[in-house]
Design a protein around this motif. Structure first.
Motif, PDB file in Angstrom:
ATOM      1  N   ASP A 208       0.809  -1.212   0.000  1.00 19.86           N
ATOM      2  CA  ASP A 208       0.000   0.000   0.000  1.00 19.86           C
ATOM      3  C   ASP A 208       0.851   1.274   0.000  1.00 19.86           C
ATOM      4  OD1 ASP A 208       0.725  -0.994   2.605  1.00 19.86           O
ATOM      5  OD2 ASP A 208      -0.444   0.650   3.461  1.00 19.86           O
ATOM      6  N   ARG A 215       3.641  -0.039  -8.561  1.00 16.60           N
ATOM      7  CA  ARG A 215       2.385  -0.793  -8.651  1.00 16.60           C
ATOM      8  C   ARG A 215       2.087  -1.188 -10.095  1.00 16.60           C
ATOM      9  NH1 ARG A 215      -1.668   2.784  -4.745  1.00 16.60           N
ATOM     10  NH2 ARG A 215      -0.364   2.698  -2.866  1.00 16.60           N
ATOM     11  N   GLY A 325      -5.250   5.110  -8.767  1.00 15.47           N
ATOM     12  CA  GLY A 325      -5.308   5.077  -7.320  1.00 15.47           C
ATOM     13  C   GLY A 325      -5.760   6.428  -6.795  1.00 15.47           C
ATOM     14  N   ASN A 326      -4.982   6.991  -5.896  1.00 17.63           N
ATOM     15  CA  ASN A 326      -5.302   8.312  -5.347  1.00 17.63           C
ATOM     16  C   ASN A 326      -4.348   9.379  -5.877  1.00 17.63           C
ATOM     17  OD1 ASN A 326      -3.016   7.468  -4.059  1.00 17.63           O
ATOM     18  ND2 ASN A 326      -3.747   7.872  -1.975  1.00 17.63           N
TER      19      ASN A 326
END
Length: 432
Positions: A208, A215, A325-326
């Motif tokens: 994470d 990723r 993602g963010n």
């Protein structure tokens, strides 16, 4: 960088032209030496002659050295040597290394190169040890021969180069998991990319906290491995010329190989000239995508491919920004990815047409060979040795551009950003 790689290719050609590099009497021909040197420096592995019989052990050693230098990269190698010899890196060297290795901050350069050297030595040594033990136990009667094959194959695997001392590459070991799997692992790790390996070294327990780049590279590589292996097994399961005659376990091992090697490995335990047309097409796609950025792999890179997929997804959804993602992705990165991908498509398409005009090979074979050269993979349907000299020169150009072109282009896009002093009025042409 391009001039440095070109100089290394010339030096390698000269060395391979010396009589001691050729097996038997006389020296090598110019084209075999030139092609082999270019293929080794660009860590491709395409060959016009049999590596095990045409070149002497000294010539094979020259090839191995060229692959090592080319795999790590001229700038990376110089920086690593500077670290261990002098212990210091100048600001200019660190800036150049940062651009070449796609490192986020200057502070990451020094520890990154230390890990590069350690990782490279570690994986090659372990792979060589495993292969040597297996070769000595089941394939070779003496330890020196087994050791040389183990070292040679481990270097080629980690550097994603497709050279082999055997005329038929790994065909003699088809289905042998104690040989194919270690080689596949080395190829996979080498194709991940040094920045990702450096991050995984510290953060492998906390996915994470991985960066977007890591990723995309890790999960994208695993996804392509699974898709490629399943597709290969489904299409070739009953093909008598590839997997049809193997046992269940040996088919699974070959399927894993079929999901990894087209990404950039280049070694093969079956004849790619005998696969189904659908499999050949999947191989072209896998080769074109390639491996991770700043790795020994070629292609447009997995991050570029997945980033373009997110661009398409955002467009289909009508989202104003591309997000993963963010995090949102800047327009400069998106434009760079689109540019690299389109340039690669144009280059492979143009050279495929050129090779077809120079020879009488089919479109499928020409496309596969040109994609393999551009993506520095090294897989072949078997037509490379029979191509005329002008077509081989085209492949040399592709290997060179595939190795240094995308890196140079990506670095140029990043380093040559210009902030405009004004904006022109917008206009929206009709699209589609």
């Amino acid at each position: 960088m391009p001039l440095t790689f070109l100089a290394l290719i010339i030096i390698g050609t000269v060395l391979l032209l010396l009589p001691f590099a050729r097996s038997g009497e006389g020296s090598a021909g110019f084209m075999p030496a030139f092609f082999t040197s270019a293929s080794a420096v660009t860590v491709t592995g395409l060959a016009t002659v049999d590596t095990g019989t045409y070149w002497s052990p000294a010539g094979q050693g020259i090839m191995l050295a060229l692959v090592e230098i080319g795999g790590l990269g001229i700038i990376a190698l110089a920086t690593v040597l500077g670290l261990f010899i002098g212990g210091r890196l100048g600001l200019r060297t660190r800036l150049v290394a940062q651009a070449d290795m796609h490192v986020v901050s200057l502070g990451e350069v020094r520890p990154l190169f230390r890990r590069v050297a350690v990782t490279m030595v570690f994986f090659q040594s372990v792979t060589a040890l495993v292969l040597t033990i297996r070769y000595r136990a089941h394939y070779f009667d003496d330890l020196p021969t087994a050791l040389w094959h183990g070292v040679f194959d481990s270097v080629m695997a980690f550097n994603n180069a497709g050279f082999s001392l055997n005329r038929d590459s790994l065909t003699g070991y088809a289905g042998d998991g104690l040989i194919i799997i270690p080689i596949c692992v080395a190829v996979f790790v080498g194709a991940i990319g040094f920045p990702v390996l450096a991050e995984l070294f510290q953060e492998w327990r906390t996915p994470d906290r991985w960066t977007i780049h890591t990723r995309l590279t890790v999960w994208g590589s695993i996804g392509l491995l699974l898709v490629g292996a399943i597709a290969f097994l489904a299409l070739e399961w009953n093909n008598a010329d590839t997997l049809g005659g193997l046992s269940f376990g040996h088919k699974i091992v070959s399927g894993i190989e079929g999901g990894i090697m087209p990404r950039s490995g280049g070694l093969n335990s079956f004849d790619w000239g005998s696969v189904r047309p659908e499999t050949l097409n999947i191989g072209v796609v896998m080769m074109f995508i390639g491996g991770g950025s700043a790795s020994t792999a070629g292609g447009i890179k997995i991050t570029t491919f997945l980033l373009l997929a997110y661009v398409i997804l955002a467009e289909l959804r009508g989202d104003p920004d591309v997000t993963i993602g963010n995090r949102s992705i800047g327009s400069v990165v998106i434009r760079s990815a689109i540019t690299i991908a389109l340039l690669a498509v144009m280059l492979v398409s143009a050279t495929t047409l050129l090779v077809m005009l120079m020879t009488d090979v089919s479109f499928d074979a020409a496309l596969f060979e040109c994609t393999s050269a551009f993506a520095t993979v090294g897989l072949s349907t078997g037509i490379t040795p029979d191509l005329p000299a002008d077509a081989q020169v085209v492949l040399i150009g592709l290997m060179f551009l595939g190795r240094v072109g995308t890196i140079t282009a990506a670095s140029a896009f990043v380093l040559r950003r210009r902030v405009p002093r004004y904006h022109l009025p917008e206009e929206q042409p009709i699209i589609g």
